[in-house]
Scaffold this active site. Structure first.
Site, PDB file in Angstrom:
ATOM      1  N   GLY A   7      -3.009   2.928 -20.671  1.00 54.53           N
ATOM      2  CA  GLY A   7      -1.841   2.457 -19.908  1.00 54.53           C
ATOM      3  C   GLY A   7      -0.536   3.002 -20.466  1.00 54.53           C
TER       4      GLY A   7
ATOM      5  CE  LYS B  18      -8.907   3.307 -18.977  1.00 55.71           C
ATOM      6  NZ  LYS B  18      -8.695   1.859 -18.995  1.00 55.71           N
TER       7      LYS B  18
HETATM    8  P1  NAP Z   1      -4.514   0.379  -6.090  1.00 53.29           P
HETATM    9  O1  NAP Z   1      -3.567  -0.731  -6.312  1.00 53.29           O
HETATM   10  O2  NAP Z   1      -5.851   0.101  -5.492  1.00 53.29           O
HETATM   11  O3  NAP Z   1      -3.764   1.461  -5.206  1.00 53.29           O
HETATM   12  C1  NAP Z   1      -4.416   2.590  -4.693  1.00 53.29           C
HETATM   13  C2  NAP Z   1      -3.571   3.240  -3.619  1.00 53.29           C
HETATM   14  O4  NAP Z   1      -4.294   4.355  -3.093  1.00 53.29           O
HETATM   15  C3  NAP Z   1      -3.269   2.321  -2.444  1.00 53.29           C
HETATM   16  O5  NAP Z   1      -1.988   2.607  -1.961  1.00 53.29           O
HETATM   17  C4  NAP Z   1      -4.325   2.692  -1.414  1.00 53.29           C
HETATM   18  O6  NAP Z   1      -3.919   2.591  -0.092  1.00 53.29           O
HETATM   19  C5  NAP Z   1      -4.485   4.179  -1.683  1.00 53.29           C
HETATM   20  N1  NAP Z   1      -5.825   4.625  -1.301  1.00 53.29           N
HETATM   21  C6  NAP Z   1      -7.001   4.073  -1.651  1.00 53.29           C
HETATM   22  N2  NAP Z   1      -8.023   4.754  -1.095  1.00 53.29           N
HETATM   23  C7  NAP Z   1      -7.455   5.750  -0.367  1.00 53.29           C
HETATM   24  C8  NAP Z   1      -7.983   6.777   0.449  1.00 53.29           C
HETATM   25  N3  NAP Z   1      -9.300   6.907   0.640  1.00 53.29           N
HETATM   26  N4  NAP Z   1      -7.128   7.630   1.039  1.00 53.29           N
HETATM   27  C9  NAP Z   1      -5.812   7.489   0.870  1.00 53.29           C
HETATM   28  N5  NAP Z   1      -5.246   6.525   0.098  1.00 53.29           N
HETATM   29  C10 NAP Z   1      -6.064   5.659  -0.501  1.00 53.29           C
HETATM   30  O7  NAP Z   1      -4.806   1.169  -7.435  1.00 53.29           O
HETATM   31  P2  NAP Z   1      -3.899   1.238  -8.745  1.00 53.29           P
HETATM   32  O8  NAP Z   1      -4.238   0.088  -9.618  1.00 53.29           O
HETATM   33  O9  NAP Z   1      -2.506   1.508  -8.386  1.00 53.29           O
HETATM   34  O10 NAP Z   1      -4.561   2.510  -9.468  1.00 53.29           O
HETATM   35  C11 NAP Z   1      -4.224   3.822  -9.097  1.00 53.29           C
HETATM   36  C12 NAP Z   1      -4.797   4.773 -10.155  1.00 53.29           C
HETATM   37  O11 NAP Z   1      -4.244   4.457 -11.424  1.00 53.29           O
HETATM   38  C13 NAP Z   1      -6.315   4.675 -10.336  1.00 53.29           C
HETATM   39  O12 NAP Z   1      -6.809   5.941 -10.648  1.00 53.29           O
HETATM   40  C14 NAP Z   1      -6.471   3.748 -11.546  1.00 53.29           C
HETATM   41  O13 NAP Z   1      -7.661   3.969 -12.249  1.00 53.29           O
HETATM   42  C15 NAP Z   1      -5.284   4.205 -12.357  1.00 53.29           C
HETATM   43  N6  NAP Z   1      -4.786   3.234 -13.336  1.00 53.29           N
HETATM   44  C16 NAP Z   1      -4.510   1.958 -12.943  1.00 53.29           C
HETATM   45  C17 NAP Z   1      -3.984   1.093 -13.867  1.00 53.29           C
HETATM   46  C18 NAP Z   1      -3.666  -0.323 -13.522  1.00 53.29           C
HETATM   47  O14 NAP Z   1      -3.328  -1.094 -14.420  1.00 53.29           O
HETATM   48  N7  NAP Z   1      -3.760  -0.729 -12.256  1.00 53.29           N
HETATM   49  C19 NAP Z   1      -3.739   1.515 -15.184  1.00 53.29           C
HETATM   50  C20 NAP Z   1      -4.017   2.834 -15.543  1.00 53.29           C
HETATM   51  C21 NAP Z   1      -4.532   3.688 -14.610  1.00 53.29           C
HETATM   52  P3  NAP Z   1      -3.624   1.208   0.637  1.00 53.29           P
HETATM   53  O15 NAP Z   1      -2.370   0.733   0.023  1.00 53.29           O
HETATM   54  O16 NAP Z   1      -3.485   1.596   2.037  1.00 53.29           O
HETATM   55  O17 NAP Z   1      -4.803   0.322   0.355  1.00 53.29           O
HETATM   56  N1  HSE Z   2      -8.679  -1.161 -14.938  1.00 47.67           N
HETATM   57  C1  HSE Z   2      -8.129  -0.555 -16.096  1.00 47.67           C
HETATM   58  C2  HSE Z   2      -8.118  -1.560 -17.217  1.00 47.67           C
HETATM   59  C3  HSE Z   2      -6.747  -0.083 -15.795  1.00 47.67           C
HETATM   60  O1  HSE Z   2      -8.319  -2.750 -16.973  1.00 47.67           O
HETATM   61  O2  HSE Z   2      -7.930  -1.162 -18.360  1.00 47.67           O
HETATM   62  C4  HSE Z   2      -6.149   0.730 -16.903  1.00 47.67           C
HETATM   63  O3  HSE Z   2      -6.760   1.970 -17.016  1.00 47.67           O
END
Ligand code: NAP
Ligand code: HSE
Length: 456
Positions: free
Chosen positions: A134, A205
């Protein structure tokens, strides 16, 4: 003032954090960059959906291709997650000569090789600081100021969701399902939370860390991966009685010309700093031959910390653009041609102490049978706890072993299974008493030729 135009794909938890950060910290970013970061277009599936952040009119579109191909945009930020269509979009962006920032560890662990090759041939950067830890700038440190070191061990707590659940179960005896729901509501969990709780996200990771630290590619499917679904309140309680906390630990070690790579719920000593990493926090400990042991810790998931890492990557690329440089660093830290593929040591050959919890009727001779099976397979016992007699009802018998090979412990458990004395599945957890990763060079001497070498 010069402008660097950015296009973003996806506006979920992390995307919203990026929009908020770019708006709220605009003067800070401008002051440090000497240029303006302009989020020109954001592609989403549904432009009408309420996402809790406001964007300027005309910025949102459901036409992903038009954002990727926009000639004004120099940097594409992929925040969709998953393998497809993220992979196709990232490759298309690189094809259009755009630099890419992503937080998508699943994508890079499984398709990183194609993506890095495409980026090298187009001379663009792929940055992914947010993919591990993160908001913790650990990848930049390994690739940057620690780059001159050889590494032998990397380990840590890499999943915020699991650490949050285990912490709540430990501190408040919270129910697993409720703690998971809270982690989802806080934006920590993956779109498919089984990736978190089954250890898959941690293995993705670890895959990236293994390449960055050791210069080896490892297929994430070769990483022995266990999740936290079988960790019970009773195991957490026994762990405390023995002086441990349970953490989902990722471990990578160079072992001759093989690499040890595993993700397992593990008992860590309460006096180790890793035991005190709680809630959504992550920690990564590496040991450099010159730097020694270094531990990075901080918030490992959630909107704000992740946005901090994403925007930091955009700024790093912007700095290159501003001085007219395309690609300054190899995405995996090593030059592509230096990266090898070391085999992963089979989990059965790995050695550690173990916690074993049996549920057996409180009859004479039960402990002797269990101890006999362990002894016959070369597993030596360090301590035993049997809880109070409950009128012949099944009771937990907990055994902590001395160091043993996992395959010997498994054989002993197979023998115990055939005795038909246990009324529940045996619970097995690894115990790591010495997590202080040892540098391969404690005191620099001469030219270092007498030191053990990594295969690189
Ligand atoms: P999220 O809240 O599920 O958001 C994903 C976004 O992508 C949403 O806007 C969704 O659209 C869109 N999307 C999903 N499927 C799609 C498709 N088939 N075509 C086009 N758009 C699509 O996910 P997030 O938590 O922001 O995570 C995003 C990335 O960051 C992931 O790779 C995750 O592993 C990484 N990450 C997340 C965190 C965390 O704490 N959340 C931390 C580190 C890394 P809609 O809005 O229309 O549903
Ligand atoms: N789902 C992941 C976690 C988001 O809980 O650590 C950060 O990569």
């Amino acid at each position: 003032m010069k402008e660097i135009k950015v296009g973003m794909l996806g506006l979920g938890t992390v995307g919203s954090g990026v929009v908020k950060l770019l708006r709220e910290n605009l003067p800070v970013i401008r002051g440090k960059l000497g240029a303006e970061l302009v989020l020109k277009r954001i592609a989403v599936r549904d432009t009408k959906k309420d996402r809790g952040v406001s964007v300027e009119p005309g910025v949102l579109t459901d036409d992903f291709e038009s954002v990727i191909a926009d000639p004004d945009i120099s940097v594409i930020v992929e925040l969709i997650g998953g393998y497809s269509p993220a992979r196709e979009y990232v490759l298309a962006a690189i094809g259009h000569g755009k630099h890419v920032v992503t937080a998508n560890k699943a994508l890079l662990a499984c398709h990183g090789e194609d993506i890095y090759a495409a980026a090298a041939s187009r001379g663009v950067e792929v940055r992914y600081e947010a993919a591990v830890g993160g908001g913790i700038p650990v990848l930049s440190a390994i690739k940057g100021n620690m780059a001159a070191n050889r590494f032998r061990t990397v380990l840590g707590i890499l999943n915020g969701t699991c650490n949050y659940i285990l912490t709540r179960m430990t501190r408040e005896r919270a129910d697993f399902a409720q703690a998971l729901k809270n982690a989802q509501a806080l934006g920590y969990a993956e779109a498919d939370p089984t990736f978190d709780i089954e250890g898959v996200d941690t293995a993705h990771k670890l895959c990236l860390l293994l390449t960055l630290c050791f210069g080896t590619r490892v297929d994430f499917k070769d990483i022995h991966t266990e999740g936290i679904g079988t960790v019970s309140a009773l195991d957490i309680e026994f762990a405390a009685r023995f002086g441990y906390r349970i953490k989902l630990l990722a471990t990578g070690k160079l072992d001759g010309d093989r690499v040890e790579a595993r993700v397992q719920p593990t008992m860590v000593p309460m006096d180790d700093p890793l035991a005190g990493i709680d809630g959504v926090c992550n920690a990564i400990r590496v040991s450099g031959d010159y730097a020694g042991s270094v531990m990075f810790s901080g918030r490992g998931a959630g909107m704000e910390p992740t946005a901090s890492a994403v925007v930091g990557d955009i700024m790093a690329i912007a700095r290159n653009i501003l001085v007219g440089v395309g690609r300054r660093s190899a995405p995996m830290g090593f030059m592509d041609e230096e990266i090898v593929r070391l085999p992963v040591k089979p989990i059965g050959e790995t050695v550690s102490k173990y916690y074993l919890r049996f549920t057996v009727p409180d009859h004479p001779g039960m402990l002797a049978k269990i101890a006999g099976a362990l002894g016959e397979n070369g597993v030596s016992i360090r301590s035993v706890i049997q809880t109070a007699r409950k009128g012949g009802a099944p009771v937990p018998v907990v055994i902590v072993t001395h160091e043993a090979r996992q395959m010997d412990v498994s054989r002993a458990l197979d023998t115990i299974e055939t005795l038909k004395i246990t009324s529940e599945n045996v619970r097995l957890l690894r115990i790591e008493d010495d997590l202080e990763v040892v540098s391969i060079r404690d005191v620099p001497t001469g030219d270092g030729s007498e030191l053990p070498r990594s295969p690189l």
